[in-house]
Scaffold this active site. Structure first.
Site, PDB file in Angstrom:
ATOM      1  N   HIS A  67       0.878  -1.177   0.000  1.00 46.27           N
ATOM      2  CA  HIS A  67       0.000   0.000   0.000  1.00 46.27           C
ATOM      3  C   HIS A  67       0.906   1.214   0.000  1.00 46.27           C
ATOM      4  O   HIS A  67       1.711   1.367   0.937  1.00 46.27           O
ATOM      5  CB  HIS A  67      -0.878   0.008   1.252  1.00 46.27           C
ATOM      6  CG  HIS A  67      -1.733  -1.223   1.373  1.00 46.27           C
ATOM      7  ND1 HIS A  67      -3.050  -1.265   1.001  1.00 46.27           N
ATOM      8  CD2 HIS A  67      -1.423  -2.485   1.797  1.00 46.27           C
ATOM      9  CE1 HIS A  67      -3.533  -2.474   1.200  1.00 46.27           C
ATOM     10  NE2 HIS A  67      -2.567  -3.246   1.683  1.00 46.27           N
ATOM     11  N   GLU A  97      -7.138 -12.638   5.666  1.00 50.87           N
ATOM     12  CA  GLU A  97      -6.058 -12.081   6.509  1.00 50.87           C
ATOM     13  C   GLU A  97      -6.527 -12.270   7.957  1.00 50.87           C
ATOM     14  O   GLU A  97      -6.007 -13.108   8.671  1.00 50.87           O
ATOM     15  CB  GLU A  97      -5.837 -10.599   6.168  1.00 50.87           C
ATOM     16  CG  GLU A  97      -4.785  -9.914   7.040  1.00 50.87           C
ATOM     17  CD  GLU A  97      -4.684  -8.398   6.787  1.00 50.87           C
ATOM     18  OE1 GLU A  97      -5.625  -7.806   6.228  1.00 50.87           O
ATOM     19  OE2 GLU A  97      -3.651  -7.810   7.196  1.00 50.87           O
ATOM     20  N   HIS A 110      -8.229  -8.236  -0.796  1.00 46.64           N
ATOM     21  CA  HIS A 110      -7.753  -8.773   0.471  1.00 46.64           C
ATOM     22  C   HIS A 110      -8.817  -9.748   0.984  1.00 46.64           C
ATOM     23  O   HIS A 110     -10.006  -9.397   1.048  1.00 46.64           O
ATOM     24  CB  HIS A 110      -7.596  -7.666   1.509  1.00 46.64           C
ATOM     25  CG  HIS A 110      -6.377  -6.810   1.351  1.00 46.64           C
ATOM     26  ND1 HIS A 110      -6.050  -6.179   0.184  1.00 46.64           N
ATOM     27  CD2 HIS A 110      -5.399  -6.490   2.240  1.00 46.64           C
ATOM     28  CE1 HIS A 110      -4.932  -5.494   0.362  1.00 46.64           C
ATOM     29  NE2 HIS A 110      -4.503  -5.663   1.597  1.00 46.64           N
TER      30      HIS A 110
HETATM   31  N1  ADE Z   1      -4.672  -1.381   4.247  1.00 45.17           N
HETATM   32  C1  ADE Z   1      -3.355  -1.266   4.425  1.00 45.17           C
HETATM   33  N2  ADE Z   1      -2.842  -2.405   4.872  1.00 45.17           N
HETATM   34  C2  ADE Z   1      -3.861  -3.295   4.976  1.00 45.17           C
HETATM   35  C3  ADE Z   1      -3.965  -4.643   5.372  1.00 45.17           C
HETATM   36  N3  ADE Z   1      -2.913  -5.354   5.773  1.00 45.17           N
HETATM   37  N4  ADE Z   1      -5.189  -5.212   5.369  1.00 45.17           N
HETATM   38  C4  ADE Z   1      -6.251  -4.514   4.997  1.00 45.17           C
HETATM   39  N5  ADE Z   1      -6.204  -3.244   4.610  1.00 45.17           N
HETATM   40  C5  ADE Z   1      -5.018  -2.634   4.599  1.00 45.17           C
HETATM   41 ZN    ZN Z   2      -2.579  -5.162   2.390  1.00 45.34          ZN
END
Ligand code: ADE
Ligand code: ZN
Length: 332
Positions: free
Chosen positions: A18, A199, A196
């Protein structure tokens, strides 16, 4: 060759970073000062002390606050340029960077300001550092579907400067299905798609990203391991997972790097890659991530090379360019 030397020598593509997460405190202070914006820290040390996270949300709160000092096109240029200089040090020869326009447009910064600054840095990185790049525009999933549609409309005039659409921010409670319609519209407009998933969220969110959003890659995806049928699907399709080891450690997705599943996933034949996510906040760029997993998991040279090969196979560069970089890796 020592493993550290091998890590440094390997050409690598970064597919999960990011740009707002590469904002080093030193640059944040400098830009805050020139834009005459107050930040709630007195020193760089104080900033670094605040980088003590217990989950994704505790990080996001600080990450969004830091991005508030970015106002002018030159700020976005400087941010991206500083990241490209890190890429050069780590032999990252290609990068696909996320940006979060809503973090900026919601405070009155024009979409054009953001994209022009980033694009100019990408052009200079190609010319001056021979690093190629693509931009991936992310929707913030804690915001509404309507806001995502609006952001997509703002991106359309810049279609040639944006390779893909992504989905980031607070995962739990904001499943991929919330964005099914806007992802379909983005696909119709010709964007590639990533999201994403898995996670902090469950394996079910990865299924949704595959089946409802129809993504080309999964960002993170480490919780896929909880579902053997999902692992089988990811392997059969060679669906890339852009894994971020130091991020997973700092956000307590894993308690210790020794427990990280990247090696297990690789050994099972999944297309996993190594990435830095938000390196200014998580304590390391690409090579730091490689070093951390190599030390914790005793990775072999073959595994390190496979991770580098995967990074190009999973990227959005041409087949000819993929072949060129993979041939170089195989010759090392
Ligand atoms: N925005 C920046 N890093 C992130 C992450 N690891 N997971 C979700 N959104 C994000
Ligand atoms: Zn990310």
């Amino acid at each position: 060759m020592q493993q550290l030397e091998l890590i440094r020598a390997l050409p690598k593509a970064e597919l999960h970073v990011h740009i707002e997460g590469t904002f080093e405190p030193e640059l944040m202070f400098a830009i805050a000062q020139r834009n005459q914006i107050e930040i709630p820290y007195k020193s760089i040390d104080e900033v670094k002390q605040a980088y003590n996270f217990h989950n994704l949300q505790s990080f996001l709160d600080i990450y969004y606050a830091g991005a508030q000092v970015l106002i002018h096109e030159q700020d976005f240029y400087d941010l991206a340029w500083a990241y490209f200089e890190k890429c050069a040090l780590d032999r990252v020869v290609h990068t696909e960077m996320f940006f979060d326009p809503q973090t900026h447009t919601d405070r009155g910064v024009a979409f054009e300001t953001v994209i022009n600054g980033l694009t100019r840095a990408c052009d200079d990185a190609k010319q001056q550092l021979n690093i190629s790049s693509h931009l991936i525009m992310c929707f913030l999933r804690h915001l509404s579907e309507a806001a995502a549609f609006d952001t997509l409309a703002q991106a359309l005039p810049y279609k040639d400067q944006i390779i893909a659409i992504g989905l980031d921010s607070s995962e739990l409670g904001h499943p991929p299905e919330k964005f099914e319609r806007v992802f379909a519209k983005a696909a119709e407009a010709g964007f590639l798609l990533v999201a994403h998933a898995g996670e902090e969220g469950p394996a079910d969110y990865v299924w949704q990203a595959l089946d409802l959003l129809k993504v080309n890659r999964i960002d993170h995806g480490v919780r896929s391991e909880e579902d053997p049928a999902l692992l089988q699907r990811l392997k059969a399709e060679q669906m890339p997972l852009t894994v971020c080891p130091l991020s997973n450690l700092k956000l307590c997705v894993v308690d210790q790097m020794q427990q990280h599943n990247i090696q297990r996933l690789l050994q099972q034949g999944l297309c996993v890659t190594v990435n830095s996510d938000d390196p200014a906040y998580f304590g390391g760029y690409m090579n730091d991530n490689f070093i951390a997993i190599t030390e914790a998991l005793d990775l072999t040279d073959t595994a390190l090379k496979q991770l580098a090969i995967n990074s190009f196979n999973a990227s959005f560069i041409s087949t000819a360019d993929k072949q060129k970089w993979i041939a170089e890796i195989e010759s090392i």
